[in-house]
Structures are given as structure tokens and as C-alpha cells.
Design a protein around this motif. Sequence first.
Motif, PDB file in Angstrom:
ATOM      1  N   GLU A  21       0.848  -1.185   0.000  1.00  0.00           N
ATOM      2  CA  GLU A  21       0.000   0.000   0.000  1.00  0.00           C
ATOM      3  C   GLU A  21       0.886   1.237   0.000  1.00  0.00           C
ATOM      4  O   GLU A  21       1.886   1.298   0.715  1.00  0.00           O
ATOM      5  CB  GLU A  21      -0.886  -0.024   1.247  1.00  0.00           C
ATOM      6  N   ALA A  22       0.559   2.215  -0.811  1.00  0.00           N
ATOM      7  CA  ALA A  22       1.361   3.431  -0.904  1.00  0.00           C
ATOM      8  C   ALA A  22       1.481   4.075   0.481  1.00  0.00           C
ATOM      9  O   ALA A  22       0.535   4.053   1.272  1.00  0.00           O
ATOM     10  CB  ALA A  22       0.725   4.404  -1.884  1.00  0.00           C
ATOM     11  N   PRO A  23       2.650   4.637   0.817  1.00  0.00           N
ATOM     12  CA  PRO A  23       2.858   5.178   2.164  1.00  0.00           C
ATOM     13  C   PRO A  23       1.867   6.266   2.556  1.00  0.00           C
ATOM     14  O   PRO A  23       1.361   6.277   3.681  1.00  0.00           O
ATOM     15  CB  PRO A  23       4.293   5.703   2.132  1.00  0.00           C
ATOM     16  N   ASP A  24       1.581   7.198   1.624  1.00  0.00           N
ATOM     17  CA  ASP A  24       0.630   8.258   1.968  1.00  0.00           C
ATOM     18  C   ASP A  24      -0.775   7.705   2.133  1.00  0.00           C
ATOM     19  O   ASP A  24      -1.526   8.144   3.010  1.00  0.00           O
ATOM     20  CB  ASP A  24       0.654   9.360   0.911  1.00  0.00           C
ATOM     21  N   ALA A  25      -1.124   6.705   1.317  1.00  0.00           N
ATOM     22  CA  ALA A  25      -2.445   6.078   1.429  1.00  0.00           C
ATOM     23  C   ALA A  25      -2.591   5.357   2.758  1.00  0.00           C
ATOM     24  O   ALA A  25      -3.651   5.398   3.391  1.00  0.00           O
ATOM     25  CB  ALA A  25      -2.661   5.110   0.271  1.00  0.00           C
ATOM     26  N   MET A  26      -1.512   4.697   3.195  1.00  0.00           N
ATOM     27  CA  MET A  26      -1.559   3.970   4.457  1.00  0.00           C
ATOM     28  C   MET A  26      -1.749   4.924   5.635  1.00  0.00           C
ATOM     29  O   MET A  26      -2.601   4.710   6.500  1.00  0.00           O
ATOM     30  CB  MET A  26      -0.285   3.141   4.636  1.00  0.00           C
ATOM     31  N   VAL A  27      -0.952   6.006   5.666  1.00  0.00           N
ATOM     32  CA  VAL A  27      -1.056   6.965   6.765  1.00  0.00           C
ATOM     33  C   VAL A  27      -2.445   7.606   6.788  1.00  0.00           C
ATOM     34  O   VAL A  27      -3.070   7.750   7.850  1.00  0.00           O
ATOM     35  CB  VAL A  27       0.037   8.048   6.655  1.00  0.00           C
ATOM     36  N   LYS A  28      -2.939   7.962   5.616  1.00  0.00           N
ATOM     37  CA  LYS A  28      -4.264   8.575   5.537  1.00  0.00           C
ATOM     38  C   LYS A  28      -5.347   7.604   5.983  1.00  0.00           C
ATOM     39  O   LYS A  28      -6.253   7.971   6.751  1.00  0.00           O
ATOM     40  CB  LYS A  28      -4.538   9.033   4.100  1.00  0.00           C
ATOM     41  N   ARG A  29      -5.263   6.368   5.535  1.00  0.00           N
ATOM     42  CA  ARG A  29      -6.276   5.361   5.903  1.00  0.00           C
ATOM     43  C   ARG A  29      -6.315   5.137   7.407  1.00  0.00           C
ATOM     44  O   ARG A  29      -7.385   5.166   8.034  1.00  0.00           O
ATOM     45  CB  ARG A  29      -5.981   4.046   5.186  1.00  0.00           C
ATOM     46  N   SER A  31      -5.162   7.062   9.842  1.00  0.00           N
ATOM     47  CA  SER A  31      -5.593   8.278  10.549  1.00  0.00           C
ATOM     48  C   SER A  31      -7.108   8.425  10.506  1.00  0.00           C
ATOM     49  O   SER A  31      -7.746   8.718  11.530  1.00  0.00           O
ATOM     50  CB  SER A  31      -4.938   9.510   9.918  1.00  0.00           C
ATOM     51  N   GLU A  32      -7.682   8.210   9.332  1.00  0.00           N
ATOM     52  CA  GLU A  32      -9.135   8.360   9.185  1.00  0.00           C
ATOM     53  C   GLU A  32      -9.890   7.282   9.945  1.00  0.00           C
ATOM     54  O   GLU A  32     -10.935   7.548  10.554  1.00  0.00           O
ATOM     55  CB  GLU A  32      -9.501   8.341   7.700  1.00  0.00           C
ATOM     56  N   GLU A  33      -9.362   6.052   9.929  1.00  0.00           N
ATOM     57  CA  GLU A  33     -10.016   4.970  10.666  1.00  0.00           C
ATOM     58  C   GLU A  33     -10.030   5.261  12.166  1.00  0.00           C
ATOM     59  O   GLU A  33     -11.053   5.076  12.837  1.00  0.00           O
ATOM     60  CB  GLU A  33      -9.311   3.635  10.396  1.00  0.00           C
ATOM     61  N   VAL A  34      -8.894   5.722  12.689  1.00  0.00           N
ATOM     62  CA  VAL A  34      -8.801   6.023  14.120  1.00  0.00           C
ATOM     63  C   VAL A  34      -9.743   7.160  14.497  1.00  0.00           C
ATOM     64  O   VAL A  34     -10.504   7.065  15.464  1.00  0.00           O
ATOM     65  CB  VAL A  34      -7.355   6.372  14.509  1.00  0.00           C
ATOM     66  N   LEU A  35      -9.729   8.244  13.725  1.00  0.00           N
ATOM     67  CA  LEU A  35     -10.598   9.383  14.044  1.00  0.00           C
ATOM     68  C   LEU A  35     -12.071   9.029  13.915  1.00  0.00           C
ATOM     69  O   LEU A  35     -12.898   9.499  14.700  1.00  0.00           O
ATOM     70  CB  LEU A  35     -10.256  10.569  13.144  1.00  0.00           C
ATOM     71  N   ASP A  36     -12.416   8.199  12.942  1.00  0.00           N
ATOM     72  CA  ASP A  36     -13.811   7.766  12.793  1.00  0.00           C
ATOM     73  C   ASP A  36     -14.278   6.997  14.030  1.00  0.00           C
ATOM     74  O   ASP A  36     -15.401   7.194  14.513  1.00  0.00           O
ATOM     75  CB  ASP A  36     -13.970   6.880  11.551  1.00  0.00           C
ATOM     76  N   GLN A 111     -11.092  17.660  15.390  1.00  0.00           N
ATOM     77  CA  GLN A 111      -9.972  17.953  14.500  1.00  0.00           C
ATOM     78  C   GLN A 111     -10.142  17.206  13.182  1.00  0.00           C
ATOM     79  O   GLN A 111     -10.804  16.173  13.116  1.00  0.00           O
ATOM     80  CB  GLN A 111      -8.639  17.526  15.130  1.00  0.00           C
ATOM     81  N   ARG A 112      -9.545  17.731  12.143  1.00  0.00           N
ATOM     82  CA  ARG A 112      -9.490  17.009  10.878  1.00  0.00           C
ATOM     83  C   ARG A 112      -8.083  17.096  10.320  1.00  0.00           C
ATOM     84  O   ARG A 112      -7.334  18.026  10.629  1.00  0.00           O
ATOM     85  CB  ARG A 112     -10.507  17.551   9.871  1.00  0.00           C
ATOM     86  N   ILE A 113      -7.724  16.119   9.531  1.00  0.00           N
ATOM     87  CA  ILE A 113      -6.369  16.029   9.013  1.00  0.00           C
ATOM     88  C   ILE A 113      -6.373  16.302   7.513  1.00  0.00           C
ATOM     89  O   ILE A 113      -7.166  15.723   6.768  1.00  0.00           O
ATOM     90  CB  ILE A 113      -5.764  14.648   9.292  1.00  0.00           C
TER      91      ILE A 113
END
Length: 207
Positions: A21-29, A31-36, A111-113
Amino acid sequence: MNRFFAALLVCLVSVSAMAAEAPDAMVKRVSEEVLDIVRQDKDIRNGDTQKIVALVDAKVLPNFNFQRMTSLAVGRDWRGANPAQKNRLAEEFKMLLVRTYSNALTSYSNQRIVFKPFRMKDGETDVLVRSEVIQPGSQPVQIDYWLELADGKWKVYDVVVAGISLVTNYREQFSREVRDGGIDGLIASLAAKNKSLEATASKAARK
């Protein structure tokens, strides 16, 4: 025959890297899963330590390389540690970061990222993913992630918050602990700090 196996190995490594998985996609995924989850779970927002630690353990920890993070934080003293000490250091440092991350989640308030444009050259195995945390009524906070590709998966080995590296931020403190009590003294100090943080969290949960 040796050439055949060498070519096969190159192909397998290439396929593994492409499948990651692309590094930016992994970090974004992540982060969004945790915040959700935090948004939807009232207990976590109210400071339920067990739930927060479980969330971090399930969603965040698998994407971090704690062995490398610890080696960077300990610095040159890492070379003087034996394998058992290295494993213990990594485990105690991981627990410390889990507590730190968990405490940050309890202060969540809408917060949002926002992730900045990401560029990666072909064949790169060490990259930087940049983001900003947008907070209502406050200045955005820059959070950057350094990742490396290992065994076909991108993992975070340092986090830079507002220009301050997490691992280098601990280096002076760890160096001082090693000077005073050696590697075992650093391990003991980390273990004591983790016990103190755990006791504080347990006390807060009982209120």
C-alpha cells in the motif's frame, strides 16, 4: 541456474514492493479509521483508557517500526546494548508512546487532518508524508511521518510534530539516563515511567 534464481528473486521483490500500500495512502487510511472510531465512541472521548489502548494497539501499532524508532532515540548507545536489552528497550519505549498517543486521543475535539501533496521517486524506500491537523479556533499543527519500506510494507519510524522529531526529542534524555545508569538504568527508568502513567490512567478511570 543461479542466474535464474537471482532473476526470480528480483521479480519477487519487485512484485512485493508494487503490492505494498502506498505510504501516503496507508497513513491517511489509518488516521481516518482512528478518528472515525473516536468520533463514534463516546467512551473513548470520555477517556476510557482500556478502549483507547485497545484502539491504538489494533490500528496504530502494526504500522510502526518500534525497533528502528528505539534505535534512533537511543542513538549511539544502541550499539552497546545486547539483543535482550534492545528488545526490552523497544517494548518499554513502545508502551511509553502508546500512552502518549492515547492521551492525545482523549483531547480530541473535531480535529481534521489535511494531507499535503505527496511525491515519491521510483524505487524509493524511505519517504516523508506531510499533513496538518486543523483544530477549531487554533493554528494548524504540522505532523509529518517518516516511513521506510521493509518486507513489502511501509512502516513509520519517526513522527515530526511542529518541526520536532519524536525520536530525537528523546535522545538527550535517553543519553543522560545511559550515562547515569547504563542501558539497564534506561530500561528501569522507562519501566518506572510506564508504571506511573498506567497508575495515573487507572486512577482517572475510577473517578
